[in-house]
Design a protein around this motif. Sequence first.
Motif, short mmCIF file in Angstrom:
data_model
loop_
_atom_site.label_atom_id
_atom_site.label_comp_id
_atom_site.label_asym_id
_atom_site.label_seq_id
_atom_site.Cartn_x
_atom_site.Cartn_y
_atom_site.Cartn_z
N UNK A 66 -28.99 10.39 28.08
CA UNK A 66 -28.32 10.07 29.34
C UNK A 66 -26.84 10.39 29.22
N UNK A 67 -26.39 11.33 30.05
CA UNK A 67 -25.04 11.89 29.95
C UNK A 67 -24.07 11.25 30.93
N UNK A 68 -22.79 11.34 30.62
CA UNK A 68 -21.76 10.87 31.55
C UNK A 68 -21.20 12.00 32.39
N UNK A 69 -21.60 13.24 32.07
CA UNK A 69 -21.20 14.40 32.86
C UNK A 69 -22.19 15.53 32.56
N UNK A 70 -22.10 16.60 33.34
CA UNK A 70 -23.07 17.69 33.24
C UNK A 70 -23.00 18.39 31.88
N UNK A 71 -24.18 18.85 31.44
CA UNK A 71 -24.28 19.69 30.25
C UNK A 71 -25.45 20.65 30.48
N UNK A 72 -25.50 21.72 29.72
CA UNK A 72 -26.54 22.71 29.88
C UNK A 72 -27.55 22.62 28.75
N UNK A 73 -28.82 22.96 29.07
CA UNK A 73 -29.84 23.06 28.03
C UNK A 73 -29.39 24.06 26.99
N UNK A 74 -29.62 23.74 25.73
CA UNK A 74 -29.16 24.57 24.63
C UNK A 74 -27.86 24.08 24.01
N UNK A 75 -27.22 23.09 24.66
CA UNK A 75 -25.98 22.54 24.11
C UNK A 75 -26.25 21.80 22.80
N UNK A 76 -25.41 22.02 21.83
CA UNK A 76 -25.52 21.33 20.54
C UNK A 76 -25.12 19.87 20.72
N UNK A 77 -25.85 18.97 20.08
CA UNK A 77 -25.56 17.54 20.11
C UNK A 77 -24.93 17.16 18.78
N UNK A 78 -23.80 16.45 18.85
CA UNK A 78 -23.09 16.09 17.62
C UNK A 78 -22.89 14.58 17.53
N UNK A 123 -29.60 13.52 33.14
CA UNK A 123 -30.65 13.08 32.23
C UNK A 123 -31.26 14.29 31.54
N UNK A 124 -31.40 14.21 30.23
CA UNK A 124 -31.95 15.33 29.49
C UNK A 124 -32.90 14.88 28.40
N UNK A 128 -20.28 12.63 26.87
CA UNK A 128 -20.71 11.51 26.03
C UNK A 128 -22.10 11.11 26.51
N UNK A 129 -23.00 10.83 25.59
CA UNK A 129 -24.39 10.54 25.98
C UNK A 129 -24.96 9.40 25.15
N UNK A 130 -25.94 8.71 25.76
CA UNK A 130 -26.65 7.62 25.10
C UNK A 130 -28.07 8.07 24.78
N UNK A 131 -28.53 7.70 23.60
CA UNK A 131 -29.87 8.07 23.14
C UNK A 131 -30.85 6.98 23.58
N UNK A 132 -31.92 7.40 24.26
CA UNK A 132 -32.90 6.46 24.79
C UNK A 132 -34.31 6.93 24.44
N UNK A 133 -35.24 5.98 24.35
CA UNK A 133 -36.64 6.31 24.09
C UNK A 133 -37.38 6.45 25.41
N UNK A 134 -37.91 7.63 25.73
CA UNK A 134 -38.68 7.78 26.96
C UNK A 134 -40.09 7.22 26.80
N UNK A 135 -40.70 6.71 27.87
CA UNK A 135 -41.98 6.02 27.75
C UNK A 135 -43.16 6.91 27.39
N UNK A 136 -43.10 8.21 27.70
CA UNK A 136 -44.26 9.06 27.45
C UNK A 136 -44.49 9.31 25.97
N UNK A 137 -43.43 9.32 25.18
CA UNK A 137 -43.52 9.70 23.78
C UNK A 137 -43.77 8.50 22.88
N UNK A 138 -44.44 8.76 21.77
CA UNK A 138 -44.70 7.69 20.81
C UNK A 138 -44.71 8.26 19.40
N UNK A 139 -44.37 7.40 18.43
CA UNK A 139 -44.45 7.72 17.02
C UNK A 139 -45.07 6.52 16.31
N UNK A 140 -46.04 6.77 15.46
CA UNK A 140 -46.70 5.65 14.78
C UNK A 140 -45.86 5.11 13.63
#
Length: 312
Positions: free
Chosen positions: A244-256, A272-273, A294-306
């Motif tokens: 979840x971003x505070x401003x626009x970004x493009x697909x392919x942008x590196x996350x640091x 939202x990306x 600036x972005x926050x990392x969130x867990x989307x409901x569709x995905x799961x990890x055991x």
Amino acid sequence: MALPFDLEQTWLYPLPEFSLIALQGEDRRRFLHNQTTNAVEARAVGEWFETVFVNSTGRTLELATVYVRQDSLWLQVEAGQKDFLWQWMDRFIFPFDKVELRDLSAHYRAVVLLGEKVEEHNLGWQLPTGNQWLAQSVQGVELLISAQTGLDLPGYTVIFPADQQELVNQLWGHLPLINPDQWESLRIYQGRPQAGKELTEDYNPLEAGLWRAISFTKGCYIGQETIARLNTYQGVKQRLWRITLDRQAEAGTVITLEGQKVGILTSVKGLTGLGYLKTKLVDQGMTVQLGEAIATVEKPPYLSHQYYQGPS
């Protein structure tokens, strides 16, 4: 963060591109069982399930929804992947295999009915639940109704003959429509990975959070050794998250994170990306950067990890 739609209302999404491949022949179950990650041979007629096509090194090719019929398996796949998957399967059908591929894409269409009160629009029919699908005859036309939307949201998918669009309009044409851009926002918010974006040969289905579509007890299939090893030794090095971003970004942008590269943005709509992030460095709720955003990392409901070992 709230869903971008009010699910108190029922919505209609006509899939703009619908691809359907039928597997016929008495060896069809064994064939798909050996080609994909789920336990196809254990499934009963009247069930639907998801399974992943992977290459020989366990990298992802496509996530398919399968409908088990009495005389065939119907595979719903993304339109852009249909020809590739057709060729992929065809190369593994040997002369002694009793398997036939049939392209049904020109003969069928599909709509998704989405919402918590969708049952109010079912015309009194019996509706499927869980991993079931049912056939309903309406004015002599067979509709295949499954208890899924592809997004882990309440509703149903309805597959119908392509020449019966007018009947579908009569049944549900009064409902408000979801357009493709809005659906893309829902897909990203829910976290369903898509071919060419989150599902590529750069990633494996464990990294993509597709545990629901993987059997670890079914035995050998293409790519099984790699996926089994990753599971046994908990070797998932990156994981798909909602961003979840505070401003626009493009697909392919590196996350640091603190100046260090920790991932990449694979899809984005609005603020939202989705993006893959290094397992050992990033966890839910952390703040990351994408250029100036600036972005926050969130867990989307569709995905799961055991399992998941976050940063130490």
